[in-house]
Every structure is written in C-alpha cells, then in structure tokens.
Design a protein around this motif. Structure first.
Motif, PDB file in Angstrom:
ATOM      1  N   ALA A  43      66.191  35.774  31.457  1.00 37.60           N
ATOM      2  CA  ALA A  43      66.915  34.794  32.274  1.00 37.60           C
ATOM      3  C   ALA A  43      67.905  34.013  31.416  1.00 37.60           C
ATOM      4  CB  ALA A  43      65.925  33.851  32.959  1.00 37.60           C
ATOM      5  N   ALA A  44      67.474  33.582  30.243  1.00 38.07           N
ATOM      6  CA  ALA A  44      68.361  32.825  29.358  1.00 38.07           C
ATOM      7  C   ALA A  44      69.572  33.657  28.962  1.00 38.07           C
ATOM      8  CB  ALA A  44      67.591  32.370  28.115  1.00 38.07           C
ATOM      9  N   LEU A  45      69.357  34.939  28.677  1.00 39.02           N
ATOM     10  CA  LEU A  45      70.467  35.818  28.322  1.00 39.02           C
ATOM     11  C   LEU A  45      71.387  36.067  29.511  1.00 39.02           C
ATOM     12  CD1 LEU A  45      68.594  38.393  26.043  1.00 39.02           C
ATOM     13  CD2 LEU A  45      70.100  36.501  25.325  1.00 39.02           C
ATOM     14  N   ALA A  46      70.804  36.266  30.690  1.00 40.71           N
ATOM     15  CA  ALA A  46      71.610  36.520  31.893  1.00 40.71           C
ATOM     16  C   ALA A  46      72.482  35.330  32.250  1.00 40.71           C
ATOM     17  CB  ALA A  46      70.703  36.880  33.065  1.00 40.71           C
ATOM     18  N   PHE A  47      71.999  34.126  31.960  1.00 40.01           N
ATOM     19  CA  PHE A  47      72.777  32.931  32.262  1.00 40.01           C
ATOM     20  C   PHE A  47      73.647  32.488  31.098  1.00 40.01           C
ATOM     21  CE2 PHE A  47      69.624  32.654  35.626  1.00 40.01           C
ATOM     22  CZ  PHE A  47      70.442  32.381  36.705  1.00 40.01           C
ATOM     23  N   GLY A  48      73.593  33.243  30.008  1.00 38.62           N
ATOM     24  CA  GLY A  48      74.455  32.952  28.864  1.00 38.62           C
ATOM     25  C   GLY A  48      74.132  31.652  28.156  1.00 38.62           C
ATOM     26  N   LEU A  49      72.860  31.287  28.094  1.00 43.81           N
ATOM     27  CA  LEU A  49      72.495  30.053  27.404  1.00 43.81           C
ATOM     28  C   LEU A  49      72.790  30.193  25.914  1.00 43.81           C
ATOM     29  CD1 LEU A  49      71.021  29.362  30.070  1.00 43.81           C
ATOM     30  CD2 LEU A  49      69.154  28.501  28.678  1.00 43.81           C
TER      31      LEU A  49
END
Length: 167
Positions: A43-49
């Motif tokens: 999720a963090a990668l998908a949202f570009g955190l």
C-alpha cells in the motif's frame, strides 16, 4: 487507481473483521494483524509514500506496539487487541496516530459504559434471549471486546492517514 483503491480497502475491511470477531468470540485471530502488516508495504509503495513518511509510520507502529504490550501486561486489553492496535498504528502513521489514540480511548470508555449498562440486572435478561455471543457480552465480569474500540478509532483516523487516497 484500481490497485490503490483495492489496497486502501484492505485496512477498513480487516479492522471491521477484527471488531466483529472480537465482539462475537472475544478473540482477534493473528492472521488479521499479520495481514495488516503484510499489506502495508504494498500500500505504501502504491501510494508513493516517501521513505521518511514510511519511517514515521514505522515509528508510530513501534510506539503503539509498546503501548499495546504495556496495556496487555496490565491486563487492560487482550493480546489480540494489542497486536491489532500496533498493526493499525502502522497504517495510520503520524498525525493520524494521535487521532487514533484519542478516539480509541473515548470509544473504549463508551464501550465500557455500554457494557456496564448491558450487564445491569434490568437489561441482562433481555440480552440473554438473543444469540449466545450477546448473552456473553451481558455477563457480569466478562471481558471487554476492546477490538471494537480499536476499530472505531482506526476508522475515524484513517481519512487523515497518508494511505487514504484522495479521489
């Protein structure tokens, strides 16, 4: 966009599942907390955190893990509650973690008051005619399904998390 939406739905779906399981059986299966932990990085990668924000989420996870362990050691919450509390903290990060803490505490207090009322001699007979889990909630001296309060706090705080998509 579809992947982000699917990943964003993982968190609320799992915390609601945990609350329902805790409410009906006084247990939160380990797979729920483990699934939350495992789904965080995708999720963090998908949202570009950015890495510093992921670090903030990890710091909130550490703080909520220590707090959950302390509350468990004091007998205030169960082990499943402590694990769910920490896993939710990972997803929420900062500053949503502060909202999570405050709302969870308030919801826990409201839950305790509701259970005291349900366990009164007036209401207890009414709740005992329902499903077995409802009768168990009405049993004086029974535990508090704190996963319900954690769910409320998590759902209120989630819109303020970096992992909540803006559509």
């Amino acid at each position: 966009m579809v992947l982000q939406t699917a990943l964003a739905l993982v968190f609320p779906a799992l915390v609601v599942t945990a609350a329902l399981r805790d409410l009906t059986s006084y247990t939160i299966p380990n797979w729920i907390s483990l699934a939350l932990l495992a789904a965080f990085i995708p999720a963090a990668l998908a949202f570009g955190l950015p890495l510093p924000v992921i670090g903030q989420h990890a710091a909130v996870f550490g703080a909520t893990l220590v707090a959950g362990m302390a509350m468990f050691a004091l007998g205030w919450i169960g082990g499943g509650d402590a694990k769910l509390f920490a896993a939710a903290g990972l997803w929420l990060g900062w500053p949503a973690g502060l909202t999570f803490l405050i709302i969870t505490a308030l919801a826990g207090g409201a839950l305790a008051v509701a259970l005291l009322a349900a366990r009164s001699s007036f209401l207890q007979p009414l709740l005992n005619i329902g499903p077995a889990w409802l009768g168990r909630l009405a049993t004086p001296g029974e535990n508090v399904p704190y996963g319900v309060a954690i769910c409320v706090g998590a759902l209120v705080a989630f819109p303020h998390s970096a992992l909540m998509p803006v559509f």
